[in-house]
Motif scaffolding. Sequence first.
Motif, PDB file in Angstrom:
ATOM      1  N   LEU A   1       0.858  -1.166   0.000  1.00  0.00           N
ATOM      2  CA  LEU A   1       0.000   0.000   0.000  1.00  0.00           C
ATOM      3  C   LEU A   1       0.895   1.216   0.000  1.00  0.00           C
ATOM      4  O   LEU A   1       1.639   1.451   0.929  1.00  0.00           O
ATOM      5  N   VAL A   2       0.858   1.988  -1.060  1.00  0.00           N
ATOM      6  CA  VAL A   2       1.731   3.154  -1.163  1.00  0.00           C
ATOM      7  C   VAL A   2       0.893   4.386  -0.956  1.00  0.00           C
ATOM      8  O   VAL A   2      -0.204   4.500  -1.481  1.00  0.00           O
ATOM      9  N   SER A   3       1.383   5.303  -0.179  1.00  0.00           N
ATOM     10  CA  SER A   3       0.632   6.524   0.005  1.00  0.00           C
ATOM     11  C   SER A   3       1.574   7.693  -0.155  1.00  0.00           C
ATOM     12  O   SER A   3       1.945   8.346   0.813  1.00  0.00           O
TER      13      SER A   3
ATOM     14  N   GLY B   1      17.646  10.019  -4.249  1.00  0.00           N
ATOM     15  CA  GLY B   1      17.081   8.691  -4.047  1.00  0.00           C
ATOM     16  C   GLY B   1      15.765   8.429  -4.734  1.00  0.00           C
ATOM     17  O   GLY B   1      14.983   7.585  -4.297  1.00  0.00           O
ATOM     18  N   PHE B   2      15.484   9.129  -5.845  1.00  0.00           N
ATOM     19  CA  PHE B   2      14.215   8.877  -6.512  1.00  0.00           C
ATOM     20  C   PHE B   2      14.227   7.557  -7.270  1.00  0.00           C
ATOM     21  O   PHE B   2      13.185   7.079  -7.678  1.00  0.00           O
TER      22      PHE B   2
ATOM     23  N   LYS C   1       8.811   8.265   0.536  1.00  0.00           N
ATOM     24  CA  LYS C   1       8.999   8.360  -0.904  1.00  0.00           C
ATOM     25  C   LYS C   1       8.333   9.620  -1.418  1.00  0.00           C
ATOM     26  O   LYS C   1       7.288  10.030  -0.925  1.00  0.00           O
ATOM     27  N   ASN C   2       8.910  10.181  -2.436  1.00  0.00           N
ATOM     28  CA  ASN C   2       8.334  11.386  -3.011  1.00  0.00           C
ATOM     29  C   ASN C   2       8.504  11.341  -4.519  1.00  0.00           C
ATOM     30  O   ASN C   2       9.273  10.551  -5.059  1.00  0.00           O
ATOM     31  N   ILE C   3       7.777  12.213  -5.175  1.00  0.00           N
ATOM     32  CA  ILE C   3       7.816  12.256  -6.639  1.00  0.00           C
ATOM     33  C   ILE C   3       8.667  13.448  -7.054  1.00  0.00           C
ATOM     34  O   ILE C   3       8.605  14.527  -6.440  1.00  0.00           O
ATOM     35  N   LEU C   4       9.425  13.265  -8.112  1.00  0.00           N
ATOM     36  CA  LEU C   4      10.183  14.379  -8.665  1.00  0.00           C
ATOM     37  C   LEU C   4       9.448  14.862  -9.903  1.00  0.00           C
ATOM     38  O   LEU C   4       9.187  14.084 -10.819  1.00  0.00           O
TER      39      LEU C   4
END
Lengths: 425, 266
Positions: free
Chosen positions: A46-48, A240-241, A251-254
């Motif tokens: 489950l990714v949020s 670290g993307f 985690k984050n979006i670039l």
Amino acid sequence: MAVAATCGTGAGSSACMASAASKSNVTSFQRRGPRASGTDSGGPRLVSIAGTRPSVRNGQLLVSSGLPALDQLLGGGLAVGTVLLIEEDKYNIYSPLLFKYFLAEGIISGHTLLVASAKEDPADILQELPAPLLDDNYKKELDEDVYNHKTPESNAKMKIAWRYQLLPKMEQIGPVSSSRFGHYYDASKRIPQELIETSKWHGFFLPKKISSPLKVEPRSLTHGYLKLLQFIQNIIYEEGFDGSNPQKKQKNILRIGIQNLGSPLWGDNICCTENCDNSHSLTKFLYLLRGLLRTSLSACIITMPTHLIQNKAVIARVTNLSDTVVGLESFIGSEKETNPLYKDYHGLIHIRQIPRLNNLICDESDVKDLAFKLKKKLFTIEYITKLKSYGLQDQKYFLSGHLQRKFVVKKNPYFRGLYTLKKTY
Amino acid sequence: MFPELNNLLNITPDRAEQGKLTLLCDAKTDGSFLVHHFLSFYLKANCKVCFVALIQSFSHYNIVGQKLGVSLTLARERGQLVFLEGLKSSADVFFQAHGEPHPLQFLREASPGNLQPLFEFVREALKPVDNGEAAWRCPVLLVDDLGLLLSLGVGAVAVLDFVHYCRATVCWELKGNMVVLVHDSGDAEDEENDILLHGLSHQSHLILRTEGLATGFCRDVHGQLRILWRRPSQPTAQRDRSLTYQYKIQDKNVSFFAKGMSPAVL
């Protein structure tokens, strides 16, 4: 000429798309690992990540492009790991808007930004981002807009052209600032300074990065593209993307935005001559960029002045190398400006290509005639095949994108006969 | 694989032909469903497949393959599938100089290079293993988007040379098959692409050409498929056979029907 044989099912599918859009971001939908770590995804997790949602079709992770209307046309949003190519309009008035919406959406969702430009300093670009619309402000906008547009005939049941009634309406969903996917922006206001300051962004301004005159050996890529590619690769690796940095907890979006790619300011003469010797530079750059994106949690928007590219073959190749391609065509200076059909709009928007990712099919919109207009504050996209009525005494003209037929409706309600005067297609 | 397409082409996984070059060509539409079909078909036919995937990532083909009933990860682990993922290795190849030549070496070169490293890779991947057991049937080379090599700086003649070398090795020497996909640019006046396409059409045994409908976009008919059987080596005593069908792509299957006989219209 397109034949929409089953408009009914079209309306049905757009209705279910609307319901999917209004669902909140956190669902019980268990998604497979992101495409970035496709090789080591053991089982569903489950990714949020803020500002993303899984696609209803195949669980692909989507981010918003900044315009909810455009998200709907692209099948829910822009897939992570893909490139959105915007073919600029002739005077480059509206494509910077889409570019800024994309970046503003990144700031609101808390994503990291990477802005690259050869023309403007990225810091200046960020200052000019539009401000997000809050709940009650948007309601006011929507109400007065609907009031202006309401014509009594628009909801009347159509007797002859009843198929048009089944056309899916562009969804005017309510303000969604409370949800975490897709926000509305006020194009007339600037984004608050504190939002920019709290956000994380990297800028690539070409004149600053290339300080010395070119003394490098001739590589296969133009120097500007090479530097940009190295810059992007460094950021992806260091932050670290691409999953290479295991300490990263959240985690984050670039979000990468590249402005005016292919223009002479990048050192590429593909827009100047037809047979340039370095014609593969742009396509190679796009391929390598796509390779970087596919192996990281990032999404990219590129605006390109394709109307300047002399060699049509290059445009075809660029289209094949990009995932999603959207073309803007503004009416300024063209003969369409005086066409009564386009009276309310500022230009046409063409969805040229939608990727088929992890799937045999993609969510294409049925209606291909789309137009956009920039009102004082909002940028809206609408289907152009809506019936308009010109109130000219006792004659009403119903125009559509495909046919033009003049109907005469007698004023006397007891004689509701419709006479076809002239048929022109 | 799509059962209806197998019927149209008159092939089954048990009875695959050998030594054939199949050309997949698409004009104004997306013909990539044919690549998925052939990939799953040859994996089911127990052939050794070398897939040069330049345009999409491994997970994309894997997920679609699972819908069609094959598992690419399993095939790769067993050694049945050799997968060259262009996108993933492109950045590494470009920025870091490796010791041994990488199949995608041409990305680093400024002048249009030749595809010899790529050919060596293919030959190495498909050469028969020299222990007694014959594990797999005929070897198959699958290239997704051969035309992409033109965008990466390789000349059309170099690509045609590569195809020639591969044909000599895979089709003639190893008695295997080749399937390549090239986009038809149509009126975009892409000369190099036209050279490549015409050269390949002349050499292929089977041409599958997907086109968009002449009347534009339709929800129920996604396009038209032209099947052309050719005999490039023999003088044509009989005319080449050609068939045209229209198709609609669904979630896990593609349905084919004769022109104008779409179930939506009838």
